[in-house]
Design a protein around this motif. Sequence first.
Motif, PDB file in Angstrom:
ATOM      1  N   THR A 127       0.832  -1.186   0.000  1.00  0.00           N
ATOM      2  CA  THR A 127       0.000   0.000   0.000  1.00  0.00           C
ATOM      3  C   THR A 127       0.874   1.246   0.000  1.00  0.00           C
ATOM      4  OG1 THR A 127      -0.101  -0.053   2.408  1.00  0.00           O
ATOM      5  CG2 THR A 127      -1.869  -1.162   1.209  1.00  0.00           C
ATOM      6  N   LEU A 128       0.312   2.342  -0.472  1.00  0.00           N
ATOM      7  CA  LEU A 128       1.022   3.611  -0.449  1.00  0.00           C
ATOM      8  C   LEU A 128       1.025   4.153   0.973  1.00  0.00           C
ATOM      9  CD1 LEU A 128       2.320   5.844  -2.284  1.00  0.00           C
ATOM     10  CD2 LEU A 128       0.093   6.964  -2.203  1.00  0.00           C
ATOM     11  N   LYS A 129       2.198   4.530   1.439  1.00  0.00           N
ATOM     12  CA  LYS A 129       2.321   5.118   2.768  1.00  0.00           C
ATOM     13  C   LYS A 129       2.375   6.632   2.613  1.00  0.00           C
ATOM     14  CE  LYS A 129       4.715   1.170   4.791  1.00  0.00           C
ATOM     15  NZ  LYS A 129       5.908   0.696   5.537  1.00  0.00           N
ATOM     16  N   ILE A 130       1.413   7.308   3.217  1.00  0.00           N
ATOM     17  CA  ILE A 130       1.331   8.758   3.107  1.00  0.00           C
ATOM     18  C   ILE A 130       1.582   9.371   4.476  1.00  0.00           C
ATOM     19  CG2 ILE A 130      -0.085  10.730   2.435  1.00  0.00           C
ATOM     20  CD1 ILE A 130      -1.715   8.893   0.680  1.00  0.00           C
ATOM     21  N   THR A 131       2.591  10.212   4.565  1.00  0.00           N
ATOM     22  CA  THR A 131       2.853  10.971   5.783  1.00  0.00           C
ATOM     23  C   THR A 131       2.356  12.389   5.576  1.00  0.00           C
ATOM     24  OG1 THR A 131       4.818   9.659   6.297  1.00  0.00           O
ATOM     25  CG2 THR A 131       4.612  11.790   7.387  1.00  0.00           C
ATOM     26  N   VAL A 132       1.467  12.828   6.435  1.00  0.00           N
ATOM     27  CA  VAL A 132       0.961  14.198   6.385  1.00  0.00           C
ATOM     28  C   VAL A 132       1.597  14.940   7.553  1.00  0.00           C
ATOM     29  CG1 VAL A 132      -1.085  15.662   6.216  1.00  0.00           C
ATOM     30  CG2 VAL A 132      -1.217  13.259   5.516  1.00  0.00           C
ATOM     31  N   VAL A 133       2.456  15.908   7.247  1.00  0.00           N
ATOM     32  CA  VAL A 133       3.253  16.556   8.285  1.00  0.00           C
ATOM     33  C   VAL A 133       2.914  18.040   8.376  1.00  0.00           C
ATOM     34  CG1 VAL A 133       5.184  16.849   6.654  1.00  0.00           C
ATOM     35  CG2 VAL A 133       5.601  17.018   9.110  1.00  0.00           C
ATOM     36  N   SER A 134       2.619  18.499   9.583  1.00  0.00           N
ATOM     37  CA  SER A 134       2.402  19.925   9.800  1.00  0.00           C
ATOM     38  C   SER A 134       3.736  20.599  10.064  1.00  0.00           C
ATOM     39  CB  SER A 134       1.452  20.156  10.981  1.00  0.00           C
ATOM     40  OG  SER A 134       2.061  19.757  12.205  1.00  0.00           O
ATOM     41  N   PHE A 135       3.826  21.876   9.718  1.00  0.00           N
ATOM     42  CA  PHE A 135       5.064  22.618   9.954  1.00  0.00           C
ATOM     43  C   PHE A 135       4.757  24.094  10.053  1.00  0.00           C
ATOM     44  CE2 PHE A 135       4.515  22.996   5.413  1.00  0.00           C
ATOM     45  CZ  PHE A 135       5.043  24.238   5.079  1.00  0.00           C
ATOM     46  N   GLY A 136       5.708  24.847  10.594  1.00  0.00           N
ATOM     47  CA  GLY A 136       5.609  26.303  10.663  1.00  0.00           C
ATOM     48  C   GLY A 136       6.540  26.938   9.651  1.00  0.00           C
ATOM     49  N   PHE A 137       6.028  27.849   8.859  1.00  0.00           N
ATOM     50  CA  PHE A 137       6.854  28.505   7.848  1.00  0.00           C
ATOM     51  C   PHE A 137       8.043  29.229   8.471  1.00  0.00           C
ATOM     52  CE2 PHE A 137       3.177  27.866   5.107  1.00  0.00           C
ATOM     53  CZ  PHE A 137       3.770  27.628   3.883  1.00  0.00           C
ATOM     54  N   LYS A 138       7.876  29.699   9.690  1.00  0.00           N
ATOM     55  CA  LYS A 138       8.981  30.444  10.303  1.00  0.00           C
ATOM     56  C   LYS A 138      10.143  29.523  10.663  1.00  0.00           C
ATOM     57  CE  LYS A 138       7.314  30.585  15.129  1.00  0.00           C
ATOM     58  NZ  LYS A 138       6.912  31.515  16.208  1.00  0.00           N
ATOM     59  N   THR A 166      -5.523  11.333  -6.746  1.00  0.00           N
ATOM     60  CA  THR A 166      -5.115  11.167  -8.140  1.00  0.00           C
ATOM     61  C   THR A 166      -3.623  10.893  -8.244  1.00  0.00           C
ATOM     62  OG1 THR A 166      -6.889  12.615  -8.932  1.00  0.00           O
ATOM     63  CG2 THR A 166      -5.007  12.295 -10.396  1.00  0.00           C
ATOM     64  N   VAL A 167      -2.833  11.677  -7.516  1.00  0.00           N
ATOM     65  CA  VAL A 167      -1.384  11.495  -7.557  1.00  0.00           C
ATOM     66  C   VAL A 167      -0.991  10.180  -6.899  1.00  0.00           C
ATOM     67  CG1 VAL A 167       0.818  12.458  -6.825  1.00  0.00           C
ATOM     68  CG2 VAL A 167      -0.985  13.970  -7.651  1.00  0.00           C
ATOM     69  N   ARG A 199       1.194   3.242  -9.622  1.00  0.00           N
ATOM     70  CA  ARG A 199       1.431   2.720 -10.969  1.00  0.00           C
ATOM     71  C   ARG A 199       2.904   2.787 -11.340  1.00  0.00           C
ATOM     72  NH1 ARG A 199      -3.232   5.706 -12.271  1.00  0.00           N
ATOM     73  NH2 ARG A 199      -1.917   7.355 -13.158  1.00  0.00           N
ATOM     74  N   GLU A 200       3.580   3.833 -10.858  1.00  0.00           N
ATOM     75  CA  GLU A 200       4.991   4.024 -11.185  1.00  0.00           C
ATOM     76  C   GLU A 200       5.932   3.333 -10.191  1.00  0.00           C
ATOM     77  OE1 GLU A 200       6.206   5.509 -13.955  1.00  0.00           O
ATOM     78  OE2 GLU A 200       4.087   5.449 -14.538  1.00  0.00           O
ATOM     79  N   GLY A 201       5.351   2.609  -9.246  1.00  0.00           N
ATOM     80  CA  GLY A 201       6.180   1.864  -8.311  1.00  0.00           C
ATOM     81  C   GLY A 201       6.633   2.654  -7.092  1.00  0.00           C
TER      82      GLY A 201
END
Length: 293
Positions: free
Chosen positions: A170-181, A239-240, A246-248
């Motif tokens: 399965t695709l492993k997706i990490t969603v990470v929060s960050f501060g621009f500063k 979508t991505v 598909r691209e491995g």
Amino acid sequence: MSDQEPAEPTGELVVVTGMTGAGRSTAAKELEDLGYFVVDNLPPALLPDVVHLVNENAGHGQPIAVVIDVRSGSFFETLRANLAQRALGRRTTLLFLEADDNVLVRRQDAARRPHPLQEGGRLIDGLHREREVLAVLRGNADVLIDTTDLNVHQLTDKVAEAFGAPHAMTLKITVVSFGFKYGIPVDADFMADMRFLPNPYWIPDLRPMNGRDEPVADYVKSRPDAQEFLDAYLPVIATVAAGYLREGKRFMTVAIGCTGGKHRSVAMTEEIAARLVEQGYDARPQHRDLGNE
């Protein structure tokens, strides 16, 4: 095709490379602890031979990790060709480790070892040459880990998180929060800016809380534009993600930012990760800058 080679790529192969001092040895040790057959400082031209020998002696189910550094020099062309052609018969992941120059200099000084490309000059010159040599591999990396602010235990945790279940497809997706500063995460595949939403920082009762606290999360997500963003952004990720598989590619990092990485980005990161899980993805939230304020 011989009877001994599978029609489709099977088994795991992790190619570990990156900057000198960024933690390649630490990553290799963790992969070994995870059950990988690990070969350090392997000339890329010998990579097909290693894969063949492991397949013959341990079978395709034995995961392999090889560490390749800048000393391989021109052999990198062979590595890129093998990876591009998927000629190794395994599901291959390119892990790239990097860190800021200042941190790499401190680590090399502490190790009291010259840089392999220093050529009698300054250490920083060797690092710059190494970045040039590795630029293409960095751009093709499936997993990029910036170790600038990581200790050994944090790095091993990241490696274990990415490769602890090598059989998973399965695709492993990490969603990470960050501060621009604090700077944009260098390993992000996507980045979204939450500074278009009202900032809970300016609400006295909400200021000491963070985006994982229910009052802050409700404040952020209750905005119509927050819901519009979520409804529009999740299909883009989906979508991505389908294209990545598909691209491995089996890893994706989605970075969600706000000013300080405490309120808006944290709340939206939690919500995006939760929605992705509901859609069947292996998604998890991380909060890079929470606690930095």
